[in-house]
Design a protein around this motif. Structure first.
Motif, PDB file in Angstrom:
ATOM      1  N   VAL A  39       5.784   2.912  13.016  1.00  0.00           N
ATOM      2  CA  VAL A  39       4.973   3.824  12.192  1.00  0.00           C
ATOM      3  C   VAL A  39       4.212   4.722  13.167  1.00  0.00           C
ATOM      4  O   VAL A  39       3.291   4.280  13.842  1.00  0.00           O
ATOM      5  CB  VAL A  39       3.983   3.061  11.301  1.00  0.00           C
ATOM      6  N   CYS A  56      -0.982   3.053   1.234  1.00  0.00           N
ATOM      7  CA  CYS A  56      -0.024   2.126   1.873  1.00  0.00           C
ATOM      8  C   CYS A  56      -0.126   0.756   1.208  1.00  0.00           C
ATOM      9  O   CYS A  56      -1.211   0.168   1.166  1.00  0.00           O
ATOM     10  CB  CYS A  56      -0.328   2.005   3.368  1.00  0.00           C
ATOM     11  N   PHE A  61      -2.738   1.015   7.942  1.00  0.00           N
ATOM     12  CA  PHE A  61      -3.616   1.962   8.648  1.00  0.00           C
ATOM     13  C   PHE A  61      -5.081   1.538   8.648  1.00  0.00           C
ATOM     14  O   PHE A  61      -5.577   0.966   7.681  1.00  0.00           O
ATOM     15  CB  PHE A  61      -3.510   3.349   7.985  1.00  0.00           C
ATOM     16  N   ILE A  85       6.787  -2.038   5.466  1.00  0.00           N
ATOM     17  CA  ILE A  85       7.971  -2.412   4.691  1.00  0.00           C
ATOM     18  C   ILE A  85       8.888  -1.203   4.455  1.00  0.00           C
ATOM     19  O   ILE A  85       9.778  -1.248   3.616  1.00  0.00           O
ATOM     20  CB  ILE A  85       7.578  -3.054   3.345  1.00  0.00           C
ATOM     21  N   CYS A  87       8.588   1.685   3.037  1.00  0.00           N
ATOM     22  CA  CYS A  87       8.654   2.297   1.703  1.00  0.00           C
ATOM     23  C   CYS A  87       8.662   3.820   1.776  1.00  0.00           C
ATOM     24  O   CYS A  87       9.024   4.493   0.810  1.00  0.00           O
ATOM     25  CB  CYS A  87       7.499   1.810   0.841  1.00  0.00           C
ATOM     26  N   CYS A  90       3.910   6.875   2.882  1.00  0.00           N
ATOM     27  CA  CYS A  90       2.989   7.637   3.746  1.00  0.00           C
ATOM     28  C   CYS A  90       3.651   8.908   4.266  1.00  0.00           C
ATOM     29  O   CYS A  90       3.006   9.955   4.363  1.00  0.00           O
ATOM     30  CB  CYS A  90       2.486   6.772   4.900  1.00  0.00           C
TER      31      CYS A  90
HETATM   32  S1  SF4 Z   1       6.236   3.358   5.135  1.00  0.00           S
HETATM   33 FE1  SF4 Z   1       5.093   2.387   3.434  1.00  0.00          FE
HETATM   34  S2  SF4 Z   1       4.552   0.336   4.216  1.00  0.00           S
HETATM   35 FE2  SF4 Z   1       5.131   1.591   6.007  1.00  0.00          FE
HETATM   36  S3  SF4 Z   1       3.175   2.410   6.755  1.00  0.00           S
HETATM   37 FE3  SF4 Z   1       4.062   3.955   5.363  1.00  0.00          FE
HETATM   38  S4  SF4 Z   1       3.125   3.503   3.341  1.00  0.00           S
HETATM   39 FE4  SF4 Z   1       2.803   1.702   4.648  1.00  0.00          FE
END
Ligand code: SF4
Length: 106
Positions: A39, A56, A61, A85, A87, A90
């Motif tokens: 991330v 999130c 964060f 995970i 998703c 973000c």
């Molecule tokens: S992709 Fe989803 S789980 Fe990963 S940091 Fe971004 S919001 Fe959070």
């Protein structure tokens, strides 16, 4: 300007912060580089809106104070990137495209 998704090919890893990598260049307080690898948040683009912190689902964060930075004086730090995970929420909601998520970046 959005975060470079290939930053790991174009930048040097210059240090660590709160358990994640920092990718340069870093020249505080004006230039802060990219925090995280799975991330990744480009601190020089982040405007401190906090949308990622708010939404999130696994609380990756945390705020970090960055006094003197021209874009914002707080940044969304991927403090717990190992919890991600993938998703992509973000990435989708960041208003300035400061975040990129890639589990197999390295
Ligand atoms: S992709 Fe989803 S789980 Fe990963 S940091 Fe971004 S919001 Fe959070």
């Amino acid at each position: 300007m959005a975060i470079d998704p290939d930053f790991h090919l174009h930048r040097e890893r210059v240090g660590e912060h709160a358990g994640h990598d920092v990718w340069g260049p870093v020249n505080e307080p004006e230039t802060l580089g990219i925090h995280g690898t799975h991330v990744a948040v480009d601190f020089d683009i982040c405007d401190g809106s906090g949308d990622c912190l708010e939404h999130c689902p696994v609380d990756v964060f945390d705020w970090v104070d960055t006094p003197g930075h021209p874009e914002s004086e707080r940044k969304a730090d991927p403090a717990d990137e190992s919890a991600c995970i993938d998703c992509m929420l973000c990435v989708d909601i960041c208003p300035v495209d400061a975040i990129d998520v890639e589990a197999n970046r390295l």
